[in-house]
Design an enzyme around this catalytic site. Structure first.
Site, mmCIF file in Angstrom:
data_model
loop_
_atom_site.group_PDB
_atom_site.id
_atom_site.type_symbol
_atom_site.label_atom_id
_atom_site.label_comp_id
_atom_site.label_asym_id
_atom_site.label_seq_id
_atom_site.Cartn_x
_atom_site.Cartn_y
_atom_site.Cartn_z
ATOM 1 N N SER A 118 44.629 38.972 36.075
ATOM 2 C CA SER A 118 43.986 40.005 36.880
ATOM 3 C C SER A 118 44.551 40.045 38.289
ATOM 4 C CB SER A 118 42.482 39.721 36.953
ATOM 5 O OG SER A 118 41.842 40.554 37.888
ATOM 6 N N TYR A 142 35.428 34.653 39.513
ATOM 7 C CA TYR A 142 36.222 35.299 38.464
ATOM 8 C C TYR A 142 37.712 35.181 38.775
ATOM 9 C CZ TYR A 142 38.584 39.009 35.910
ATOM 10 O OH TYR A 142 39.478 39.715 35.140
ATOM 11 N N LYS A 146 40.689 32.941 36.773
ATOM 12 C CA LYS A 146 41.930 33.489 36.223
ATOM 13 C C LYS A 146 43.151 32.786 36.806
ATOM 14 C CE LYS A 146 40.642 36.752 33.334
ATOM 15 N NZ LYS A 146 41.037 36.751 31.908
#
Length: 326
Positions: A118, A142, A146
């Site tokens: 991402s 988040y 990643k």
């Protein structure tokens, strides 16, 4: 027998579109999904294995039965706001889940993995457009999860010879032009479906999360990529690894920045309906502009965002959301 590819999260939005793209290339996608956020009816181009990436036995059973030659790994939690509220869940599922997948790959002999990363790994970029060499300073659990996964993949590849691709994509949007798939999240947090729902009366007024940014119209600007362009890029990355490329780290976007107000205008043009809006406070950590440099993906895998014109994205999203899945 056609080559099989295990697609974790294959019943989700991007995963299901990628399964369709794999099938179009003559591959058999095996969707591995716990269906907590995916949809069984989206699995149409290969078998569905209902299982959890936190369950090594379920992964082992899937590998034993289907013997995939490669893995495309989507299965993860992916809401930035939710990650701030539930960081342990994000670290557990996103990081431990990847480790379980990598253990299964090592045990059963697959040699290739394409990983869904991402642009959240970059945090708030200092320069635009964002290149793959930009510093990675994620600002949410988040994004940090990643980034940790990317680092794990690099270490495993160095130790084992595993071929890896980390695809950092920007704002996935749109839907299958043939109407076989649709974007369906619960809760829905993505701008374009929320704007469409507001226009159709199926949702509340669209909140404008800040109207005083240093942009042309005061609203945030983002890079929207059509989900089918994204799906084809995953297949192209897989093919590049199978052809001998050892590792890839690529941004995937349209290479264009589009403001929230521009999205609203496009939704109004396509639907012929007004999008009711309400001004709201900025969301913490939102950069004014986020746009990808995509020249590396063009060189490495022949990537071209053919469907990522805003009008096409909105039109396919509108048609799919109104008609449902055929």
């Amino acid at each position: 027998m056609s080559e099989r590819v295990l697609v974790t999260g294959g019943a989700g939005f991007i995963g299901s579109h990628t399964c369709k793209a794999l099938a179009a290339e003559g591959l058999v996608p095996v969707a591995f999904d716990d269906l907590s956020r995916g949809h069984a009816e989206f699995v149409r181009w290969g078998p569905l294995v209902q299982g959890d990436i936190l369950d090594p036995a379920a992964l082992a059973a899937a590998f034993t039965r289907h013997r995939p030659a490669a893995v495309i790994h989507f299965a993860a939690l992916a809401y930035v706001g939710e990650s701030v509220e539930q960081p342990l869940a994000y670290y557990r599922i996103n990081i431990a889940g990847l480790i379980n997948v990598l253990d299964a790959i090592a045990r059963f002999g697959a040699r290739t993995i394409v990983f869904s990363s991402s642009c959240a790994t970059y945090g708030i970029p200092a320069t635009l457009p964002v290149t793959e060499s930009a510093p990675q300073n994620p600002i949410s659990p988040y994004g940090r999860s990643k980034l940790a996964c990317e680092q794990i993949l690099a270490d495993v590849a160095a130790a084992s010879g595993l071929s890896t691709a980390c695809l950092r994509y920007f704002n996935a949007a749109g839907a299958d032009p043939e109407g076989e798939l649709v974007e369906r999240h619960d809760p829905e947090t993505h701008l374009i479906p929320l704007a469409i729902d507001a226009a159709s009366g199926q949702g509340p007024a669209l909140p404008l999360l800040g109207t005083d940014y240093a942009t042309a119209d005061g609203t945030c600007e983002r890079d929207f990529i059509h989900v089918c362009d994204l799906a084809r890029a995953h297949v192209a990355a897989l093919r590049a690894l199978q052809a001998g490329q050892r590792s890839l780290t690529l941004n995937l976007g349209s290479g264009r920045a589009t403001s929230v107000r521009s999205v609203i205008a496009a939704v109004e043009r396509v639907t012929g309906r007004k999008v009711p809006t309400v001004v709201a406070a900025r969301r913490h950590g939102d950069p004014p502009v986020l746009v990808a440099a995509i020249s590396a993906a063009r060189r490495a895998i022949g990537f071209e965002p053919r469907l990522s014109d805003l009008a096409v994205i909105v039109e396919t999203a509108w048609r799919a959301r109104c008609q449902g899945v055929r």
